[in-house]
Design an enzyme around this catalytic site. Structure first.
Site, PDB file in Angstrom:
ATOM      1  N   SER A   1      43.987  44.582  31.035  1.00 33.60           N
ATOM      2  CA  SER A   1      43.345  45.200  32.101  1.00 33.60           C
ATOM      3  C   SER A   1      43.356  46.779  31.623  1.00 33.60           C
ATOM      4  O   SER A   1      44.600  47.020  31.308  1.00 33.60           O
ATOM      5  CB  SER A   1      43.558  44.965  33.466  1.00 33.60           C
TER       6      SER A   1
ATOM      7  N   TYR B   1      48.884  43.648  40.917  1.00 36.33           N
ATOM      8  CA  TYR B   1      47.944  43.673  39.712  1.00 36.33           C
ATOM      9  C   TYR B   1      48.522  44.401  38.221  1.00 36.33           C
ATOM     10  O   TYR B   1      48.393  44.040  37.174  1.00 36.33           O
ATOM     11  CB  TYR B   1      46.694  44.027  39.897  1.00 36.33           C
TER      12      TYR B   1
HETATM   13  N1  LIG Z   1      36.080  41.969  35.883  1.00 36.03           N
HETATM   14  C1  LIG Z   1      36.786  42.961  35.570  1.00 36.03           C
HETATM   15  O1  LIG Z   1      36.227  44.325  35.564  1.00 36.03           O
HETATM   16  C2  LIG Z   1      38.153  42.780  34.991  1.00 36.03           C
HETATM   17  C3  LIG Z   1      38.684  44.025  34.369  1.00 36.03           C
HETATM   18  C4  LIG Z   1      40.064  43.826  33.918  1.00 36.03           C
HETATM   19  C5  LIG Z   1      40.505  42.671  33.665  1.00 36.03           C
HETATM   20  N2  LIG Z   1      39.855  41.481  34.411  1.00 36.03           N
HETATM   21  C6  LIG Z   1      40.539  40.165  34.026  1.00 36.03           C
HETATM   22  O2  LIG Z   1      39.740  39.336  33.719  1.00 36.03           O
HETATM   23  C7  LIG Z   1      40.048  38.078  33.971  1.00 36.03           C
HETATM   24  C8  LIG Z   1      38.739  37.072  34.409  1.00 36.03           C
HETATM   25  O3  LIG Z   1      38.384  37.879  35.432  1.00 36.03           O
HETATM   26  P1  LIG Z   1      36.937  37.734  36.095  1.00 36.03           P
HETATM   27  O4  LIG Z   1      36.236  39.158  36.141  1.00 36.03           O
HETATM   28  O5  LIG Z   1      36.081  36.858  34.880  1.00 36.03           O
HETATM   29  O6  LIG Z   1      37.143  37.242  37.238  1.00 36.03           O
HETATM   30  P2  LIG Z   1      36.488  35.893  38.205  1.00 36.03           P
HETATM   31  O7  LIG Z   1      36.929  35.894  39.435  1.00 36.03           O
HETATM   32  O8  LIG Z   1      35.035  35.874  37.933  1.00 36.03           O
HETATM   33  O9  LIG Z   1      37.131  34.704  37.208  1.00 36.03           O
HETATM   34  C9  LIG Z   1      38.423  34.414  37.446  1.00 36.03           C
HETATM   35  C10 LIG Z   1      38.592  32.891  37.152  1.00 36.03           C
HETATM   36  O10 LIG Z   1      39.881  32.464  37.189  1.00 36.03           O
HETATM   37  C11 LIG Z   1      40.230  31.419  37.888  1.00 36.03           C
HETATM   38  N3  LIG Z   1      41.581  31.490  38.745  1.00 36.03           N
HETATM   39  C12 LIG Z   1      42.118  32.304  39.711  1.00 36.03           C
HETATM   40  N4  LIG Z   1      43.311  31.826  39.760  1.00 36.03           N
HETATM   41  C13 LIG Z   1      43.420  30.708  39.068  1.00 36.03           C
HETATM   42  C14 LIG Z   1      44.672  29.781  38.796  1.00 36.03           C
HETATM   43  N5  LIG Z   1      45.814  29.891  39.635  1.00 36.03           N
HETATM   44  N6  LIG Z   1      44.621  28.810  38.020  1.00 36.03           N
HETATM   45  C15 LIG Z   1      43.426  28.528  37.184  1.00 36.03           C
HETATM   46  N7  LIG Z   1      42.259  29.619  37.299  1.00 36.03           N
HETATM   47  C16 LIG Z   1      42.455  30.645  38.271  1.00 36.03           C
HETATM   48  C17 LIG Z   1      39.125  31.623  39.166  1.00 36.03           C
HETATM   49  O11 LIG Z   1      38.687  30.399  40.093  1.00 36.03           O
HETATM   50  C18 LIG Z   1      37.980  32.410  38.227  1.00 36.03           C
HETATM   51  O12 LIG Z   1      37.051  30.993  37.959  1.00 36.03           O
HETATM   52  C19 LIG Z   1      41.149  38.092  35.058  1.00 36.03           C
HETATM   53  O13 LIG Z   1      42.548  38.139  34.281  1.00 36.03           O
HETATM   54  C20 LIG Z   1      41.025  39.545  35.391  1.00 36.03           C
HETATM   55  O14 LIG Z   1      42.271  40.164  35.863  1.00 36.03           O
HETATM   56  C21 LIG Z   1      38.697  41.614  34.818  1.00 36.03           C
END
Ligand SMILES: NC(=O)c1ccc[n+]([C@@H]2O[C@H](COP(=O)([O-])OP(=O)(O)OC[C@H]3O[C@@H](n4cnc5c(N)ncnc54)[C@H](O)[C@@H]3O)[C@@H](O)[C@H]2O)c1
Length: 260
Positions: free
Chosen positions: A145, A158
């Site tokens: 991230s 985080y």
């Molecule tokens: N959306 C953003 O702006 C952003 C920015 C930087 C990093 N990220 C990272 O991207 C990744 C995906 O995030 P996203 O935005 O798609 O979020 P999201 O919440 O849409 O998707 C995350 C998914 O991970 C699953 N999950 C959570 N805990 C879990 C566990 N213990 N075991 C298995 N699955 C699990 C959830 O059920 C969900 O389906 C994450 O690592 C997040 O930190 C997102």
């Protein structure tokens, strides 16, 4: 373009947001998919969306908690049993955790976020890299991230986890280059997914849309990224097009992390 014909791509967090978008993208280029998520409902919705976009796509789903070693062993074994190999691994599942000052963050919440966002990424690497080393090939993308390369504030768990993901990426990448395995990380900025929507509710429970509008003003592009814009980079890094990119941490943030 069919960069993933006959390739098997394993995606954690495949039941939502970035995982689902990446799944659709690589499947549209021929990949066979193994999707992992803690949410069965999320996996079903992803499978439906993938089959809608790419009728006939091969999609295997399995529920797992990525912070559990037994579950990680099980999702890797199930993928191998189904497809016999793993060519691409998007090690992506994560949670945001609570937002508040360090003094209020709490050790239990810290451990919860670290367990999923850092231990989960390590366990995935530990199990999948063994498979890839034995194959003599494989490409990995870990989801870090902007919060893994810059201080954002109010995100002790985080920030620690995502900086840790950057460290794991660089460490494993220099070990595994000799085995034909490349490992990179992405550092997304604010991408409009359920996680960010929830984050806006943490910032302002009554007016999350106002918080969202205000939050993005510091971004040079003045807009949120879309999951498809992450998926395109993940697909690139998981393909032969990125054949000499290893140990990189790629910001995908509209330039925000470069800004003073
Ligand atoms: N959306 C953003 O702006 C952003 C920015 C930087 C990093 N990220 C990272 O991207 C990744 C995906 O995030 P996203 O935005 O798609 O979020 P999201 O919440 O849409 O998707 C995350 C998914 O991970 C699953 N999950 C959570 N805990 C879990 C566990 N213990 N075991 C298995 N699955 C699990 C959830 O059920 C969900 O389906 C994450 O690592 C997040 O930190 C997102």
């Amino acid at each position: 373009m069919s960069r993933f014909t006959d390739k098997v791509v394993l995606i954690t967090g495949g039941g939502s947001g970035l995982g689902r978008a990446a799944a659709i993208r690589v499947a549209s280029e021929g990949a066979k998919l193994a999707l992992v998520d803690i949410s069965e409902q999320g996996l079903e919705a992803s499978k439906a969306a993938i089959l809608d976009a790419i009728p006939g796509a091969e999609v295997f789903t399995t529920t797992a908690d990525v912070s559990s070693e037994a579950d990680t062993d099980a999702y890797v074994a199930a993928t191998i049993e189904r497809f016999g190999r793993i060519d691409g691994f998007f090690n992506n599942a994560g949670i945001e955790g609570r937002q508040n000052l360090t003094e209020d963050f709490g050790a239990a919440e810290f451990e919860r976020v670290i367990a999923i966002n850092l231990r989960g990424v390590f366990l995935g690497l530990e199990k999948v890299l063994k498979v890839m080393r034995e194959q003599g090939s494989g490409y990995v993308v870990n989801t870090a991230s902007v919060g893994g390369i810059r201080g954002v504030g109010n995100q002790s768990g985080y920030a620690a986890a995502k900086h840790g993901v950057v460290g794991l990426t660089r460490n494993s990448a220099i070990e595994y280059g000799q085995f034909g395995v490349r490992i990179n990380a992405i550092a997304p900025g604010a991408i409009w997914t359920p996680m960010v929507e929830n984050s806006m509710r943490q910032l302002d429970a009554e007016h999350p849309e106002k918080a969202a509008e205000q939050f993005i003003q510091i971004n040079p592009t003045k807009r949120y990224g879309q999951p498809e814009e992450i998926a395109a980079v993940v697909a690139f890094l998981l393909s032969d097009d990125a054949s000499y990119i290893n140990a990189a941490v790629v910001p995908i943030d509209g330039g925000q992390s470069a800004k003073y």
